[in-house]
Enzyme design. Structure first.
Site, short mmCIF file in Angstrom:
data_model
loop_
_atom_site.label_atom_id
_atom_site.label_comp_id
_atom_site.label_asym_id
_atom_site.label_seq_id
_atom_site.Cartn_x
_atom_site.Cartn_y
_atom_site.Cartn_z
N GLU A 80 0.84 -1.20 0.00
CA GLU A 80 0.00 0.00 0.00
C GLU A 80 0.87 1.25 0.00
OE1 GLU A 80 -1.75 0.92 4.17
OE2 GLU A 80 -1.97 -1.24 3.88
N CYS A 112 -3.11 -4.73 4.15
CA CYS A 112 -1.98 -5.55 4.59
C CYS A 112 -1.96 -6.98 4.06
CB CYS A 112 -1.93 -5.58 6.11
SG CYS A 112 -1.72 -3.95 6.86
N HIS A 234 -1.50 -12.19 10.87
CA HIS A 234 -1.17 -10.78 10.65
C HIS A 234 -0.96 -10.09 11.99
CE1 HIS A 234 -0.76 -6.86 9.05
NE2 HIS A 234 -1.86 -6.42 9.66
#
Length: 347
Positions: A80, A112, A234
């Site tokens: 990103e 993400c 994550h």
């Protein structure tokens, strides 16, 4: 037998401690560190960005296993923080590793989880027989506005994976995804820094998607958490992945190796790829790895992976730095120099 042929990672050597950021903004460093579980974060050098991370990590993957770059027919870079709004990072990577001109290339963006989305695309192209090898990269130079909560964790780094079916070092047995339109974190076109929807970040953002996707994977594979040697989730901070792991039944020992965020910060699209790279640095044949990414907006990708004998015979893990060696190589900055590194000072 589609899986990981080789892999590489890159983490910049510069760091800033959470307490230094807190000092500048008059915040309670101990409270922030305790709440986030993050002590410091990686910072890019002046001439580093997502493209340089992607090139370096992919070159490491190629150094570890001598394959012909001309056989790589796809390059996907998930991030990103691509250096250009209009010009793909992926073509720079392809050119740098010698894969051009006969390849397909594209930049991915899904907060993400763009890196894991690239791995899924590479798997599809290889398993269909369209190509022998494809490269998927997850990398970011994450942004956080000065004084914002994100500034304490938004970090830099990434990892690359060469996907193929020619004696993979780790077979990807299955992948699945869980996605919905759940606002959590966003950055409008032209804005320098992202914004976050506070109360949506945990629920119904992170935990709904991570646990939903993970449970789907366990059901699809007919497995339970105890069947895996390692797990990586994550990691926007240290608290969320530990809580998600506990909710699903994974132990602290299973997630320990891939939990990098306390010493690295949140590398956004690079977070799960780097965690997986840290596991592959030490994994042994026959060991099983459970992976679940998360991207705000929102979605998760999960992978069931089995390490093969090829990890001992087909690659040389000593070629190129390990994740641990890069984490240990730290040069600390004060806030003023950090702000210059990150382009927070406009001239």
């Amino acid at each position: 037998m589609v899986g990981i042929i080789s892999y590489g990672a890159y983490i910049p050597s510069y760091r800033i401690k959470v307490e230094e950021i807190a000092r500048v903004w008059g915040a309670n460093a101990a409270e922030i560190t305790g709440g986030l579980g993050v002590r410091e974060k990686a910072v890019p050098d002046y001439d580093e960005n997502t493209a340089t991370f992607a090139v370096e990590s992919t070159r490491t993957a190629l150094a570890r296993r001598p394959i012909d770059p001309k056989e790589i027919k796809a390059v996907y870079v998930g991030s990103e923080s691509h250096p250009y709004a209009v010009k793909p990072t992926a073509v720079t990577v392809g050119e740098a590793i010698g894969a051009t001109p006969v390849m397909t290339a594209a930049d991915y963006e899904f907060a993400c989880k763009a890196g894991t989305a690239g791995i899924q695309t590479a798997m599809g192209l290889v398993s269909s027989g369209m190509m022998k090898y494809a490269v998927a990269v997850g990398a970011d130079t994450a942004q956080g506005a000065p004084g914002d909560a994100l500034e304490y964790t938004a970090a830099a780094g990434g990892a690359s994976y060469i996907i193929g079916n020619d004696d993979p070092i780790a077979v990807i047995n299955h992948t699945c995804s869980f996605t919905s339109d759940t606002p959590d974190f966003w950055r409008r076109e032209g804005e320098d820094y992202p914004r976050h929807g506070g109360r949506f970040s945990g629920e119904p953002g992170y935990f709904k998607h991570v646990t939903g996707c993970a449970k789907m994977m366990l059901e699809d594979m007919g497995t339970k958490p105890a069947d895996y040697d390692y797990a990586v989730f994550h990691q926007p901070n240290a608290k969320f992945p530990q809580k998600a792991a506990a909710m699903l039944g994974f132990t602290p020992e299973q997630i320990k190796t891939g939990l990098l965020v306390p010493r690295l910060g949140n590398t956004y699209s690079g977070a799960v790829p780097l965690g997986l790279a840290a596991i592959l640095d030490v994994a042994k044949p026959g060991e099983k790895i459970f992976v679940t990414s998360y991207g705000s907006g929102s979605g998760s990708d999960a992978f069931d992976i089995t390490v093969t004998d090829a990890i001992l015979s087909k690659i040389d893990r000593n070629k190129g730095p390990s994740v641990e060696s890069m984490l240990a190589k730290a040069k600390y900055l004060d806030y003023a120099v950090y702000a210059r590194h990150k382009g927070k000072i406009k001239v």
